[in-house]
Design a protein around this motif. Sequence first.
Motif, PDB file in Angstrom:
ATOM      1  N   MET A 131       0.824  -1.199   0.000  1.00 35.71           N
ATOM      2  CA  MET A 131       0.000   0.000   0.000  1.00 35.71           C
ATOM      3  C   MET A 131       0.862   1.256   0.000  1.00 35.71           C
TER       4      MET A 131
ATOM      5  N   LEU B   6      -3.594  -4.274  -5.907  1.00 37.79           N
ATOM      6  CA  LEU B   6      -3.976  -2.896  -5.601  1.00 37.79           C
ATOM      7  C   LEU B   6      -4.064  -2.054  -6.872  1.00 37.79           C
TER       8      LEU B   6
ATOM      9  N   TYR C 166     -12.386   5.167  -4.952  1.00 39.65           N
ATOM     10  CA  TYR C 166     -11.852   5.941  -3.838  1.00 39.65           C
ATOM     11  C   TYR C 166     -12.290   7.398  -3.935  1.00 39.65           C
TER      12      TYR C 166
ATOM     13  N   THR D  53     -10.814  -1.374  -0.226  1.00 41.22           N
ATOM     14  CA  THR D  53      -9.560  -2.072  -0.508  1.00 41.22           C
ATOM     15  C   THR D  53      -9.634  -3.548  -0.125  1.00 41.22           C
TER      16      THR D  53
END
Length: 318
Positions: free
Chosen positions: A115, A202, A210, A228
């Motif tokens: 991340m 991701l 988002y 996520t």
Amino acid sequence: MTMQSVATDLGGANAPAGAVPGAARRAWARNGPAYLFLLPWLIGFFGLTLGPALASLYLSFTNYDLIRSPDWVGAANYVRIATADPKFAAAMKVTFLYVVLSVPLKLAFALLVAMAFNRGLKGLPVYRAIFYLPSLLGASVAIAVLWRQLFASDGLVNMVLWQLFGIEGPSWISNPNYSLYTLVILSVWQFGSPMIIFLAGLRQIPTDMYEAAEIDGASKARQFWKITLPLLTPVIFFNAVIQTIDAFKAFTPAFIISEGTGGPINSTLFYTLYLYQEAFGFFRMGYASALAWILVVIIAAFTAFSFLSAKYWVHYDD
């Protein structure tokens, strides 16, 4: 196409004389090169995988010491494992504790680093390669020897503790209260492989989700839990299965750090290390084969349970 031509192509009973060799030649012309390319894999699969596996299954029902011929004893090896082998129970306890501790910690750390990388970073390919390097080296003998030196009583870890905090640390690998945790730390250090897979997952999450959540006032923590994690569950599932299987099969670190004994007091006696001791330390190859097949059943049961439970928590695009 006439019936005669079909029969000729298939080499049937009604084909004219000489048609079968002709059909065989045509079939070989079509498929022969493919089988030639597959031949190395077929030899490896039957000669190095399936054949030895079936041989070990037979040996698990025998008393075999690599010198004398196998002596059939039926299920005696399995009965002894279940009823009269305290080291089996100790090895199972250590192995399951190692799996329960190392796999979640490794996956959590790998996801955290992925991340951080996903936010954008200059020189990302270089950092990605550097962080992936421990996964390539972590299972090697050299790294295990280095780890043993780091956590020895006069190792670098204790030197840092004494120099910075005035703490006199124990010999981490010689103390049964800490020895297993040094191997857990070594496993977590090898987070590169799941980290790369998490990073790829991701990158597949649409950014507009988002943006919409941020417009609605969702915090970063809420975005992580509601966007996520759900969209990343297929990747989490894959990494969890692969890393758990690898953890069950871990051998080299425990063998090197404990010098093949599984000590102190069986605190690092991994299942694979105990299997190795029985096979090549005491030459009880039949008993070791039974241990190996129990490990196969354990891993297969875990994998089956993972796939059966996946429908309740793994979310795919559809």
